[in-house]
Design a protein around this motif. Structure first.
Motif, PDB file in Angstrom:
ATOM      1  N   GLY A   1       0.559  -1.134  -0.140  1.00  0.00           N
ATOM      2  CA  GLY A   1      -0.185  -0.086  -0.045  1.00  0.00           C
ATOM      3  C   GLY A   1       0.750   1.333  -0.396  1.00  0.00           C
ATOM      4  N   SER A   2       0.180   2.212  -0.912  1.00  0.00           N
ATOM      5  CA  SER A   2       1.235   3.493  -0.714  1.00  0.00           C
ATOM      6  C   SER A   2       0.693   4.171   0.151  1.00  0.00           C
TER       7      SER A   2
ATOM      8  N   VAL B   1      -4.069   8.157  -6.827  1.00  0.00           N
ATOM      9  CA  VAL B   1      -2.452   7.204  -6.916  1.00  0.00           C
ATOM     10  C   VAL B   1      -2.955   7.749  -8.385  1.00  0.00           C
ATOM     11  N   THR B   2      -0.716   7.744  -8.559  1.00  0.00           N
ATOM     12  CA  THR B   2      -0.659   8.322 -10.072  1.00  0.00           C
ATOM     13  C   THR B   2       0.534   7.590 -10.310  1.00  0.00           C
ATOM     14  N   THR B   3       0.804   6.854  -9.343  1.00  0.00           N
ATOM     15  CA  THR B   3       1.998   5.187  -9.870  1.00  0.00           C
ATOM     16  C   THR B   3       1.817   4.747 -11.124  1.00  0.00           C
TER      17      THR B   3
ATOM     18  N   GLU C   1      -4.319   5.165 -18.098  1.00  0.00           N
ATOM     19  CA  GLU C   1      -3.072   5.969 -18.237  1.00  0.00           C
ATOM     20  C   GLU C   1      -1.934   5.263 -17.579  1.00  0.00           C
ATOM     21  N   ARG C   2      -2.662   5.164 -16.511  1.00  0.00           N
ATOM     22  CA  ARG C   2      -1.581   4.838 -15.088  1.00  0.00           C
ATOM     23  C   ARG C   2      -0.575   3.087 -15.666  1.00  0.00           C
TER      24      ARG C   2
ATOM     25  N   GLN D   1      -6.018  -0.303  -5.644  1.00  0.00           N
ATOM     26  CA  GLN D   1      -6.652   1.317  -5.417  1.00  0.00           C
ATOM     27  C   GLN D   1      -6.507   2.145  -6.776  1.00  0.00           C
ATOM     28  N   GLU D   2      -6.629   1.452  -7.471  1.00  0.00           N
ATOM     29  CA  GLU D   2      -6.444   2.716  -9.258  1.00  0.00           C
ATOM     30  C   GLU D   2      -7.505   1.914  -9.464  1.00  0.00           C
TER      31      GLU D   2
END
Length: 158
Positions: A16-17, A31-33, A58-59, A112-113
């Motif tokens: 988890g981030s 989340v942007t990873t 896009e991720r 998460q995404e």
């Protein structure tokens, strides 16, 4: 079929981030990873070889919304109850669960995404590259650098 739910949750806690405890509140920022291009390309090749028409995020992951559900969608800080099946690209099921509750911020990045793309009652299939799943590390029933496929029903936001 063995159920690795406990292992999945334990590993997800490490992946988890953001933490969810009294000292570290969840950050509701999206989340942007992003997955590396090589992983995204390999995932696209897998989908094309199977004739799967999935939407690219896009991720770097792909998804198919089977049912959008209704109501408010969860955020990365939501606690959700899901039914799910996790498979390798060869079709082998490595994990499944029914009525399992998780804090999304405690799970792998792909969940998460991806789960916030549907509302309660919704159903989604996530196609995750390794960097948004378990990466290069072998896990119980999951070889390192595996593309993973998850069928997820979002039962409710708790």
């Amino acid at each position: 079929m063995k159920n690795y739910t406990v292992a999945l949750l334990a590993l997800a806690l490490l992946a988890g981030s953001c933490g969810q405890n009294d000292q570290t509140p969840c950050d509701a920022t999206a989340v942007t990873t992003r997955a590396p291009q090589a992983e995204t390309t390999a995932l696209k090749q897998f989908l094309d070889s199977k004739g799967i028409n999935a939407t690219a995020d896009e991720r770097g992951f792909y998804y198919v919304v089977k049912s959008p559900g209704s109501g408010a969608k969860p955020t990365v800080c939501s606690n959700v109850t899901v039914n799910y099946v996790g498979k390798l690209t060869n079709g082998t099921t490595f994990d499944s669960g029914s009525g399992v509750s998780f804090g999304l911020n405690q799970l792998i990045l792909g969940w998460q995404e991806g789960i916030p793309l549907v509302a309660p009652g919704g159903s989604i299939t996530l196609y995750l590259p390794p960097s948004l799943a378990y990466g290069a590390q072998d896990q119980p029933g999951i070889p390192g650098n595996s593309i993973l496929v998850f069928d997820i029903d979002l039962v409710r936001i708790n």
